[in-house]
Design an enzyme around this catalytic site. Structure first.
Site, mmCIF file in Angstrom:
data_model
loop_
_atom_site.group_PDB
_atom_site.id
_atom_site.type_symbol
_atom_site.label_atom_id
_atom_site.label_comp_id
_atom_site.label_asym_id
_atom_site.label_seq_id
_atom_site.Cartn_x
_atom_site.Cartn_y
_atom_site.Cartn_z
ATOM 1 N N THR A 264 0.834 -1.201 0.000
ATOM 2 C CA THR A 264 0.000 0.000 0.000
ATOM 3 C C THR A 264 0.868 1.251 0.000
ATOM 4 O O THR A 264 0.660 2.180 -0.796
ATOM 5 C CB THR A 264 -0.945 0.000 1.216
ATOM 6 O OG1 THR A 264 -1.926 -1.021 1.044
ATOM 7 C CG2 THR A 264 -1.666 1.344 1.358
ATOM 8 N N GLN B 20 0.858 -9.522 -5.989
ATOM 9 C CA GLN B 20 0.359 -10.890 -6.130
ATOM 10 C C GLN B 20 1.280 -11.792 -6.943
ATOM 11 O O GLN B 20 1.258 -13.006 -6.782
ATOM 12 C CB GLN B 20 -1.027 -10.867 -6.786
ATOM 13 C CG GLN B 20 -2.085 -10.147 -5.987
ATOM 14 C CD GLN B 20 -2.453 -10.882 -4.714
ATOM 15 O OE1 GLN B 20 -2.465 -12.108 -4.671
ATOM 16 N NE2 GLN B 20 -2.759 -10.132 -3.665
ATOM 17 N N SER C 128 5.030 -6.792 -1.767
ATOM 18 C CA SER C 128 4.640 -7.027 -0.382
ATOM 19 C C SER C 128 5.259 -8.331 0.087
ATOM 20 O O SER C 128 5.081 -9.374 -0.548
ATOM 21 C CB SER C 128 3.117 -7.102 -0.255
ATOM 22 O OG SER C 128 2.731 -7.399 1.067
ATOM 23 N N HIS D 254 4.618 -10.263 2.747
ATOM 24 C CA HIS D 254 3.777 -11.335 3.268
ATOM 25 C C HIS D 254 3.067 -12.109 2.160
ATOM 26 O O HIS D 254 2.594 -13.220 2.390
ATOM 27 C CB HIS D 254 2.783 -10.815 4.315
ATOM 28 C CG HIS D 254 1.590 -10.100 3.779
ATOM 29 N ND1 HIS D 254 1.557 -8.735 3.606
ATOM 30 C CD2 HIS D 254 0.374 -10.546 3.391
ATOM 31 C CE1 HIS D 254 0.373 -8.385 3.134
ATOM 32 N NE2 HIS D 254 -0.359 -9.471 2.995
ATOM 33 N N THR E 294 13.534 5.125 10.530
ATOM 34 C CA THR E 294 14.430 4.049 10.928
ATOM 35 C C THR E 294 14.014 2.744 10.255
ATOM 36 O O THR E 294 12.851 2.353 10.333
ATOM 37 C CB THR E 294 14.400 3.859 12.450
ATOM 38 O OG1 THR E 294 14.800 5.081 13.074
ATOM 39 C CG2 THR E 294 15.326 2.744 12.888
ATOM 40 N N CYS F 194 -9.343 -7.088 1.630
ATOM 41 C CA CYS F 194 -9.497 -5.673 1.984
ATOM 42 C C CYS F 194 -10.954 -5.222 1.931
ATOM 43 O O CYS F 194 -11.296 -4.160 2.442
ATOM 44 C CB CYS F 194 -8.667 -4.814 1.037
ATOM 45 S SG CYS F 194 -6.919 -5.244 1.057
#
Length: 379
Positions: free
Chosen positions: A67, A175, A195, A197, A233, A319
């Site tokens: 995102t 994806q 992404s 994950h 950071t 989502c």
């Protein structure tokens, strides 16, 4: 015997865990721990570079997820090119993060936007993209693979249209990156959002690929981290975990897309044989290997899932869960409201087995038949 799932999980967890335990130091070169952290980040950056086929590790900017990467890509590239124009192009089936970023530019910066439609399989035709381009177009954003129906877009053909015009091409590749399908050089994209994950890495970490020479304006400023494009950071444990997940893919330590596709087809064939009225959404061949989006006429998919607590499935994008509205992706491909509400999304993962597929098919079939209306000629 150690299973693949155990190897996969331990491979990523060992990288994350060692950093979580050993040091909380940032990657500041002034300290020994900081220098060690900086080396670990460089290693992870190289691993993600190899995953996507980038030329240079400096083309990878770590973010908090896809995102944020989408927002950095879309707002950053569009605002960097503001003096050259203010027109954007995307598609009707993009992830909400992409649509929201585009709309923000419209609402707050005066850009104009075209959302190009797709066909019944969810594919956007490159000619339709070309038809809406103007001399003021600065950015085109087209996802590589749809998160709901799995359809893959012809990005290389779109790049042949945008590149000669000097238009930046962005893709949400969250994806596809973990499926061995993403090669940024082959696809010709300038920006690609990732992404961790989605490839079994940690949550809360992602990246943006930025082709060398592509101008992007920073959206989060401060300490100058990530070449000044993403201040803050660095989350060293998550970055290391992302790199570990990427390395497992590039070294062939995961089941191939062919194996995943075979399991998906097994599940699809069993469900279609047992429920002849069912309809598969998405492109019949050009879609993610583990994706299965299925309309089961006459049922409410939410009712079906309520009766299947042991099966991890959804009615559409995670989502959109709880919104009560039909998916914008399913309506964009021409489904009626009833068809959209009868759609079940199933995913085959790297740890899925033949037994899992067969058990899921049996449970879904039996439960669906209890919810489907009786035939009109039934006694």
């Amino acid at each position: 015997m150690t299973s693949f799932a155990e190897c996969w999980g331990s491979g990523v967890r060992s990288g994350v865990g060692s950093w979580s335990r050993s040091s909380s130091a940032a990657s500041c070169p002034a300290t020994r721990c900081g220098r060690t952290a900086a080396r670990a980040i460089r290693t992870a950056r190289r691993q993600v570079t190899d995953l996507v086929g980038a030329k240079n590790e400096l083309e990878i900017v770590f973010t908090s997820g896809a995102t944020e990467a989408n927002h950095l890509a879309i707002l950053g590239a569009a605002l960097a090119a503001r003096t050259h124009g203010g027109h954007l192009v995307t598609t009707a089936i993009e992830h909400k993060a992409v649509l929201a970023a585009c709309q923000r530019l419209v609402d707050h910066h005066g850009y104009t936007l075209n959302r190009v439609g797709v066909d019944a399989h969810g594919r956007v035709h490159p000619a339709d993209i070309a038809a809406v381009l103007t001399p003021n177009t600065v950015l085109v954003s087209v996802m590589h693979a749809n998160n709901e129906i799995g359809t893959l877009q012809r990005l290389a053909a779109i790049a042949e249209i945008t590149a000669p015009r000097g238009i930046v091409l962005h893709t949400d590749a969250a994806q596809s990156a973990g499926c061995g399908l993403l090669d940024v050089a082959e696809l010709g994209v300038d920006l690609a959002s990732l992404s961790a994950h989605k490839l079994h890495g940690p949550k809360g970490i992602g990246a943006l690929y930025i082709r060398g020479g592509t101008h992007v304006a920073a959206q989060q400023t401060g300490g100058g981290q990530e070449c000044g494009l993403r201040a803050g950071t660095p989350n060293v444990p998550a970055i290391v975990g992302f790199g570990a997940a990427a390395r497992l893919i590039t070294t062939g330590a995961v089941p191939s897309p062919h194996c995943i596709r075979a399991l998906r087809d097994r599940l699809q064939d069993r469900l279609l044989a047992a429920i002849p009225s069912a309809i598969v959404n998405g492109h019949p061949h050009r879609r993610l290997p583990g994706n299965l989006s299925l309309i089961i006429p006459g049922i409410e998919a939410t009712d079906l899932l309520d009766r299947l607590p042991d099966i991890a499935a959804s009615t559409g994008s995670a989502c959109n869960t709880g919104s009560g509205e039909p998916s914008h992706v399913l309506t964009a491909v021409g489904l009626t409201r009833d068809q959209a509400r009868a759609t079940l999304r199933l995913s085959i993962g790297r740890t899925t087995t033949d037994t899992d597929v067969d058990q899921a098919a049996d449970l879904i079939t039996r439960t669906a038949h209890t919810l489907m209306p009786a035939p009109a000629n039934a006694a």
